[in-house]
Design a protein around this motif. Structure first.
Motif, PDB file in Angstrom:
ATOM      1  N   GLN A  41      26.805   0.726  20.941  1.00 16.38           N
ATOM      2  CA  GLN A  41      27.598   0.087  19.882  1.00 16.38           C
ATOM      3  C   GLN A  41      28.066   1.047  18.803  1.00 16.38           C
ATOM      4  O   GLN A  41      28.229   0.668  17.651  1.00 16.38           O
ATOM      5  CB  GLN A  41      26.787  -1.046  19.239  1.00 16.38           C
ATOM      6  CG  GLN A  41      26.348  -2.060  20.278  1.00 16.38           C
ATOM      7  CD  GLN A  41      25.647  -3.258  19.681  1.00 16.38           C
ATOM      8  OE1 GLN A  41      25.222  -3.235  18.539  1.00 16.38           O
ATOM      9  NE2 GLN A  41      25.552  -4.314  20.455  1.00 16.38           N
ATOM     10  N   SER A  42      28.292   2.289  19.171  1.00 18.19           N
ATOM     11  CA  SER A  42      28.685   3.260  18.147  1.00 18.19           C
ATOM     12  C   SER A  42      30.130   3.073  17.713  1.00 18.19           C
ATOM     13  O   SER A  42      30.459   3.242  16.536  1.00 18.19           O
ATOM     14  CB  SER A  42      28.447   4.684  18.651  1.00 18.19           C
ATOM     15  OG  SER A  42      28.989   4.832  19.938  1.00 18.19           O
ATOM     16  N   GLU A  45      30.744   0.119  15.015  1.00 25.15           N
ATOM     17  CA  GLU A  45      30.372   0.441  13.628  1.00 25.15           C
ATOM     18  C   GLU A  45      31.380   1.400  12.996  1.00 25.15           C
ATOM     19  O   GLU A  45      31.801   1.226  11.855  1.00 25.15           O
ATOM     20  CB  GLU A  45      28.973   1.069  13.590  1.00 25.15           C
ATOM     21  CG  GLU A  45      27.881   0.024  13.743  1.00 25.15           C
ATOM     22  CD  GLU A  45      26.538   0.630  14.109  1.00 25.15           C
ATOM     23  OE1 GLU A  45      26.253   1.739  13.650  1.00 25.15           O
ATOM     24  OE2 GLU A  45      25.792  -0.027  14.859  1.00 25.15           O
ATOM     25  N   ARG A  48      34.787  -0.367  12.241  1.00 28.30           N
ATOM     26  CA  ARG A  48      34.779  -1.272  11.071  1.00 28.30           C
ATOM     27  C   ARG A  48      35.083  -0.500   9.796  1.00 28.30           C
ATOM     28  O   ARG A  48      35.756  -0.991   8.903  1.00 28.30           O
ATOM     29  CB  ARG A  48      33.427  -1.978  10.958  1.00 28.30           C
ATOM     30  CG  ARG A  48      33.368  -3.173  11.873  1.00 28.30           C
ATOM     31  CD  ARG A  48      32.297  -4.172  11.487  1.00 28.30           C
ATOM     32  NE  ARG A  48      32.188  -5.135  12.575  1.00 28.30           N
ATOM     33  CZ  ARG A  48      31.328  -5.033  13.585  1.00 28.30           C
ATOM     34  NH1 ARG A  48      30.457  -4.045  13.602  1.00 28.30           N
ATOM     35  NH2 ARG A  48      31.331  -5.920  14.550  1.00 28.30           N
ATOM     36  N   GLU A  49      34.567   0.723   9.727  1.00 24.88           N
ATOM     37  CA  GLU A  49      34.825   1.557   8.538  1.00 24.88           C
ATOM     38  C   GLU A  49      36.188   2.222   8.600  1.00 24.88           C
ATOM     39  O   GLU A  49      36.933   2.254   7.624  1.00 24.88           O
ATOM     40  CB  GLU A  49      33.768   2.667   8.440  1.00 24.88           C
ATOM     41  CG  GLU A  49      32.392   2.197   8.052  1.00 24.88           C
ATOM     42  CD  GLU A  49      31.460   3.397   7.969  1.00 24.88           C
ATOM     43  OE1 GLU A  49      31.286   3.934   6.869  1.00 24.88           O
ATOM     44  OE2 GLU A  49      30.921   3.796   9.022  1.00 24.88           O
TER      45      GLU A  49
END
Ligand SMILES: Nc1ncnc2c1ncn2[C@@H]1O[C@H](COP(=O)(O)OP(=O)(O)OP(=O)(O)O)[C@@H](O)[C@H]1O
Ligand SMILES: [Mg+2]
Length: 220
Positions: A41-42, A45, A48-49
């Protein structure tokens, strides 16, 4: 359009390419979903940023991919799916649903030799579907002194797979981007060359893409 970034080898630059492609499409005014299909799941994350305009979903296994990708594709113009480094069933499910498969490969003699094995699932999917998905190999992490591109070209030609003209070169700014929650074109002057490179690659991968939309068009 479902674009899958897949290579059953780990650490070849899949997530880097997927997050940049999703962010690039979104900044051009397209409705984009990033489907993070890797258990680590890298990319979700990071995206999203780095790309707030991108919708991010996680698909946990092959069944979720097969069941949910069509609906996700109906809801967005582009679904960019980041594939896992090792799970064959997940890669198979992605390639059975993909319109375009982008296959990043590290540029080295060893990788050229492993290309047939690494693209086995892709060939099976193309065989089952009678052609699709269209597939393109992208050389990634190419060192400045690399002279073996010809080996990769020959390997790709032997497998009847096209090789993108534009490679992604080995640059520290790509490795720093996730930690900064950014994409390279938002990393000021040090990201400039990398930004030009990804722009050239994405325009090459999606030649049918219309010119950059005005923001007003994107809201309609
Ligand atoms: N062009 C590049 N130059 C320098 N470093 C890079 C480049 N592309 C990726 N990296 C770095 O190499 C590592 C592996 O890249 P990435 O995570 O994108 O590969 P992956 O194929 O998604 O890996 P996995 O199979 O584990 O999901 C990361 O640390 C990433 O920041
Ligand atoms: Mg990854």
């Amino acid at each position: 359009m479902i674009i899958v970034v897949a290579n059953s080898k780990g650490g070849v630059g899949k997530s880097t390419l997927a997050v940049h492609l999703a962010a690039w499409l979104a900044e051009r005014g397209h409705a984009v979903t990033l489907a993070d299909c890797d258990a680590q799941q890298s990319s979700s994350e990071w995206a999203r940023e780095a790309a707030p305009g991108v919708r991010v979903v996680r698909l946990a296994d092959a069944d979720e991919i097969l069941d949910q990708l069509p609906a996700l594709s109906d809801e967005a113009e582009f679904v960019v799916a980041d594939g896992p480094g090792s799970n064959t069933e997940t890669s198979r499910a992605l390639l059975l649903r993909a319109d375009l498969a982008v296959v990043p490969c590290k540029a080295s003699m060893l990788e050229a030799r492993a290309l047939a094995q690494g693209t086995n699932v892709l060939r099976q999917a193309q065989d089952i579907r009678g052609g699709p998905p269209r597939a393109v190999i992208v050389l990634s992490m190419v060192g400045k002194t690399y002279r073996l591109t010809r080996d990769m070209r020959d390997a790709a030609r032997g497998l009847h797979l096209p090789l993108a003209h534009t490679p992604l070169t080995l640059r520290q700014v790509y490795a720093d981007a996730p930690g900064q929650g950014a994409v390279v074109w938002h990393m000021a002057a040090r990201g400039r060359d990398a930004a030009a490179e990804v722009e050239a690659l994405f325009a090459e991968l999606l030649p049918e893409l219309p010119a950059r939309r005005r923001p007003a068009d994107a809201c309609r």
